[in-house]
Motif scaffolding. Structure first.
Motif, PDB file in Angstrom:
ATOM      1  N   MET A 114       8.630  60.098   8.960  1.00  0.00           N
ATOM      2  CA  MET A 114       8.338  60.082   7.514  1.00  0.00           C
ATOM      3  C   MET A 114       9.541  59.253   6.778  1.00  0.00           C
ATOM      4  O   MET A 114       9.272  58.568   5.812  1.00  0.00           O
ATOM      5  N   VAL A 115      10.601  59.429   7.270  1.00  0.00           N
ATOM      6  CA  VAL A 115      11.956  58.368   6.762  1.00  0.00           C
ATOM      7  C   VAL A 115      11.521  57.096   6.971  1.00  0.00           C
ATOM      8  O   VAL A 115      11.731  56.401   6.029  1.00  0.00           O
ATOM      9  N   ALA A 116      10.918  56.681   7.876  1.00  0.00           N
ATOM     10  CA  ALA A 116      10.590  55.161   8.206  1.00  0.00           C
ATOM     11  C   ALA A 116       9.319  54.996   7.185  1.00  0.00           C
ATOM     12  O   ALA A 116       9.116  53.831   6.971  1.00  0.00           O
ATOM     13  N   GLY A 117       8.745  55.989   6.786  1.00  0.00           N
ATOM     14  CA  GLY A 117       7.774  55.577   5.682  1.00  0.00           C
ATOM     15  C   GLY A 117       8.318  55.068   4.314  1.00  0.00           C
ATOM     16  O   GLY A 117       7.325  54.664   3.614  1.00  0.00           O
ATOM     17  N   GLY A 118       9.358  54.887   4.141  1.00  0.00           N
ATOM     18  CA  GLY A 118       9.947  54.196   2.987  1.00  0.00           C
ATOM     19  C   GLY A 118       9.835  52.767   3.360  1.00  0.00           C
ATOM     20  O   GLY A 118      10.090  52.001   1.973  1.00  0.00           O
ATOM     21  N   ILE A 119       9.130  52.131   4.104  1.00  0.00           N
ATOM     22  CA  ILE A 119       9.101  50.758   4.303  1.00  0.00           C
ATOM     23  C   ILE A 119       8.414  50.042   3.209  1.00  0.00           C
ATOM     24  O   ILE A 119       8.536  48.954   2.901  1.00  0.00           O
ATOM     25  N   PRO A 120       7.112  50.821   2.513  1.00  0.00           N
ATOM     26  CA  PRO A 120       6.435  50.220   1.777  1.00  0.00           C
ATOM     27  C   PRO A 120       7.150  49.700   0.492  1.00  0.00           C
ATOM     28  O   PRO A 120       6.803  48.686  -0.363  1.00  0.00           O
ATOM     29  N   VAL A 121       8.486  50.584   0.225  1.00  0.00           N
ATOM     30  CA  VAL A 121       9.396  50.018  -0.973  1.00  0.00           C
ATOM     31  C   VAL A 121       9.737  48.520  -0.833  1.00  0.00           C
ATOM     32  O   VAL A 121       9.725  47.822  -1.882  1.00  0.00           O
ATOM     33  N   LEU A 122       9.550  47.916   0.365  1.00  0.00           N
ATOM     34  CA  LEU A 122      10.088  46.710   0.551  1.00  0.00           C
ATOM     35  C   LEU A 122       8.923  45.583   0.614  1.00  0.00           C
ATOM     36  O   LEU A 122       9.229  44.557   0.499  1.00  0.00           O
ATOM     37  N   MET A 123       7.867  46.022   0.392  1.00  0.00           N
ATOM     38  CA  MET A 123       6.659  45.263   0.867  1.00  0.00           C
ATOM     39  C   MET A 123       6.437  44.096  -0.445  1.00  0.00           C
ATOM     40  O   MET A 123       6.308  42.973  -0.240  1.00  0.00           O
TER      41      MET A 123
END
Length: 413
Positions: free
Chosen positions: A232-241
């Motif tokens: 879930m923490v790795a789910g923050g990747i979309p912020v960088l998209m």
């Protein structure tokens, strides 16, 4: 895909249809509320404030719902929560049709809906193991995951169309009408009392603490929660998209849209081809392999310099993430005694909600100091290394099956 739970269990079929309708209603609300708030205030601060009010109430609903689901009849709890949510939708519609809608009402009703949704979702998750055979829990989890994935893809678009064509009031009215249908379906369910109804601590905080202690002491459930938090923490990747699409892929809004859609498409494919998961001999090991593979795919994403390659990598990531989610659901339900199903599922749901927020903050902070591609490589590599370390150390999870030996139910407190 194994659809036998829908064919063999009418109660599960009713819950599945009700959940699908609810997912679409929540998705439509997710579009209508920000649109209405921004139209009324022209302020992103208020848009964020209403979203935060709903999010914090959702977390509270998960935790409170977990305690209630281990204490009272889960069918009755779902009915009451969906009724409260339907009333909230109706009040949102009435407010929208007023000549001067109230902003305060939007804050209050957003929190109202979040609280009701949290309680109903927790009760539904806790009730599912009683509606299907033990060897069909993974199939039920895959069907639920498919509903959420398809709903998250289609319901915002449907909500946007309704708002554009008829206005936000009718969007809320449609969600309220759908809730009436879900209540009719849930009414037909049998009583779903927890195995130790009434044995839960009277103090909600102590009851939640008892749930934490169970998770921490159980080698399989605790390991699943730990690994799930990493995902879930790795789910923050979309912020960088958006920045990644511009700086590394030389793309624009269309590229960003494709990057966001790719994981959902991969997840849908994983769900519809998940028939093998229910009979996997080593589901814990398969889950760990999927986790490491997913994080490694994220690390490779940061190196991509062509949109097609980036979309393909994210498709793979969405696929393996969904495999991990389906297997994790089955293992959690199989290894949790009925007396703790409500609180454990509440902690899982709260983990997903809170973990994504933490991941978004972490990704945003990392993106301030590194180029977006480099930030994604670092994020994915660190997560893959941590997942591999967990795979090597979590022996209980690595050898876990969907049919564990029965454990004595933990004592309250």
């Amino acid at each position: 895909m194994d659809i036998s739970p829908l064919r063999d269990s009418r109660p599960f079929r009713n819950v599945f249809i009700a959940r699908t309708v609810s997912v679409f209603g929540i998705g439509m609300l997710a579009v209508a509320l920000p649109v209405q708030v921004y139209d009324m205030t022209d302020s992103t601060v208020h848009v964020g404030g209403v979203s935060a009010a709903e999010g914090f109430a959702l977390l509270a609903g998960f935790l409170w719902g977990g305690v209630l689901a281990d204490r009272y009849d889960r069918r009755r709890l779902m009915l009451r929560a969906r009724t409260v949510a339907g009333i909230g939708f109706a009040l949102l519609a009435l407010n929208a049709f007023l000549p001067s809608p109230s902003l305060t009402a939007l804050y209050v009703l957003a929190a109202w809906d979040g609280l009701a949704t949290g309680v109903s979702v927790t009760a539904l998750l806790a009730a599912t193991p009683a509606l299907v055979a033990p060897d069909k829990l993974v199939a039920a989890g895959a069907l639920n995951a498919l509903t959420v994935r398809l709903g998250s893809m289609a319901s915002p678009a449907l909500g946007g169309l309704v708002v554009s064509a008829f206005g936000v009031g009718w969007n809320y009215a449609a969600a309220a009408a759908g809730t009436i249908g879900t209540i009719a379906l849930l009414t037909a369910l049998p009583a779903l009392k927890p195995g130790t109804a009434g044995d839960v601590q009277d103090n909600p905080l102590k009851a939640i603490g008892d749930g934490f202690r169970f998770v921490a002491s159980h080698r399989v459930v605790g390991s699943l929660m730990l690994l799930g938090l990493l995902f879930m923490v790795a789910g923050g990747i979309p912020v960088l998209m958006p920045a990644f699409a511009t700086d590394s892929l030389d793309g624009g809004a269309t590229t960003v849209g494709l990057l966001f859609a790719a994981p959902a498409c991969g997840a849908v494919l994983a769900s519809v081809t998940s028939g093998w998961a229910g009979s996997a001999r080593a589901p814990g090991l398969a889950l760990l392999i999927a986790s490491v593979t997913g994080f490694a795919a994220l690390a490779c994403l940061g190196l991509a310099r062509h949109p097609a390659l980036a979309v393909a990598i994210l498709f793979v990531y969405g696929f393996v993430e969904s495999v991990e989610e389906i297997l994790r659901y089955g293992l959690i339900q199989s290894h949790t005694p009925d007396s703790h199903l409500g609180r454990v599922n509440a902690l899982w749901a709260a983990q997903e909600t809170g973990g994504g927020a933490i991941g978004s903050l972490g990704s945003g902070a990392l993106g301030r100091y590194l180029a977006p591609g480099a930030a994604i490589v670092v994020y994915g590599t660190v997560s893959a290394v941590l997942a591999l370390a967990l795979a090597l150390t979590l022996t209980g999870l690595r050898t876990a099956t969907m049919r564990p030996e029965p454990d004595p139910e933990p004592e309250p407190g």
